[in-house]
Design an enzyme around this catalytic site. Structure first.
Site, short mmCIF file in Angstrom:
data_model
loop_
_atom_site.label_atom_id
_atom_site.label_comp_id
_atom_site.label_asym_id
_atom_site.label_seq_id
_atom_site.Cartn_x
_atom_site.Cartn_y
_atom_site.Cartn_z
N SER A 151 40.42 38.51 44.74
CA SER A 151 41.36 38.86 45.81
C SER A 151 41.12 40.28 46.30
CB SER A 151 42.79 38.73 45.28
OG SER A 151 43.72 39.32 46.14
N TYR A 187 48.80 41.01 38.71
CA TYR A 187 47.92 40.07 39.41
C TYR A 187 46.66 40.80 39.88
CZ TYR A 187 46.16 37.17 43.25
OH TYR A 187 45.36 36.45 44.09
#
Length: 273
Positions: free
Chosen positions: A166, A179
């Site tokens: 990401s 995350y």
């Protein structure tokens, strides 16, 4: 698009004659989290180029449905049902895949927590129990799958390990600290193993994604929020699973054989750092 026939000698002395660009005939790919969304698009794209594809998912029905779709399009596939956070289950899955399709030459670590399952939360308001699922899936899952297939790639003298990560791993993301950290760990891991196995003909790369809405996304549900989001993207659109699949096809191909240890941003220009 078909390319003119050509001859190429790899660094390992192999010759491929008369193949078109991005031809993957004879390759076996394992795509995790491939029962839907981005993973399904990746599996379909690899199969369309001739790879036999193992469709991993934790849900048997999703994996089977995707296998049926690949086979209906003329491809070859099998289900690979397992929880990638379970090391023993991953080893059993890989053994089954290799018995059915052959040695895995392409691994796409795509399994992840869906966006609608990730709550924004300040780090100081979280507790260790909140961190576990990110660490188990985004770190342990990647390690388990890579550890299971990498020795065979090294012995075979060819391989591709790709991890979907990401942009938050590259730029940081407020209220998504764990995350982002778990995704960043995948980047460090891939860079490191790229240096370990490059001389064996195995490349290892990451693809960092911007926003790719899930299936069922309704752009009209909150037009003001969407407009604010689109202003962050020079392309003025969000990503699609097909955008990601196209990058995977390139990095998994022979044509990308001199690209390793890299994090390729597929993000519409959201971040260029």
């Amino acid at each position: 698009m078909q390319q003119q026939a050509w001859v190429r000698h790899s660094t390992h002395g192999r010759r491929r004659i008369g193949v078109s660009m991005f031809d993957m005939a004879g390759r076996v790919a394992l795509v995790t989290g491939a029962g839907q969304g981005v993973g399904a698009a990746i599996a379909a794209a690899l199969a369309a180029r001739g790879a036999a594809v193992a469709v991993n998912d934790v849900f048997t029905d999703r994996a089977a449905s995707m296998v049926a779709a690949v086979e209906a399009a003329g491809g070859r596939a099998c289900t690979a049902v397992a929880d990638v956070t379970d090391e023993a289950a991953v080893r059993a899955m890989v053994a089954d895949v290799e018995r059915i399709l052959g040695p895995v030459g392409i691994l796409v670590n795509n399994a992840g927590i869906p966006a609608d399952g990730i709550a924004l939360q300040r780090f100081t308001e979280t507790v260790p129990a909140d961190w576990d699922r990110f660490i188990r899936l985004n770190i342990h899952g990647v390690l388990h799958c890579t550890h299971a297939v990498l020795p065979g790639m090294v012995v075979g003298g060819w391989g591709r390990v790709l991890t979907i990560t990401s942009d938050s791993a590259r730029t940081g993301e407020a209220n998504l600290a764990v995350y982002a950290a778990s995704k960043a760990a995948g980047i460090g891991f891939i860079r490191s193993i790229a240096k370990e196995v490059g001389r064996s003909g195995v490349t290892c790369n990451c693809i960092a994604l911007g926003t790719v809405p899930p299936a069922g996304f309704d752009p009209g549900a909150d037009p003001d929020r969407l407009a604010r989001q689109l202003r962050l993207y020079p392309t003025r659109r969000l990503g699609t699973p097909a955008d990601v699949a196209a990058a995977v096809v390139w990095l998994a191909s022979d044509e990308a054989g001199w690209v390793t240890g890299q994090t390729i941003a597929v993000n519409g220009g959201f971040s260029t750092s």
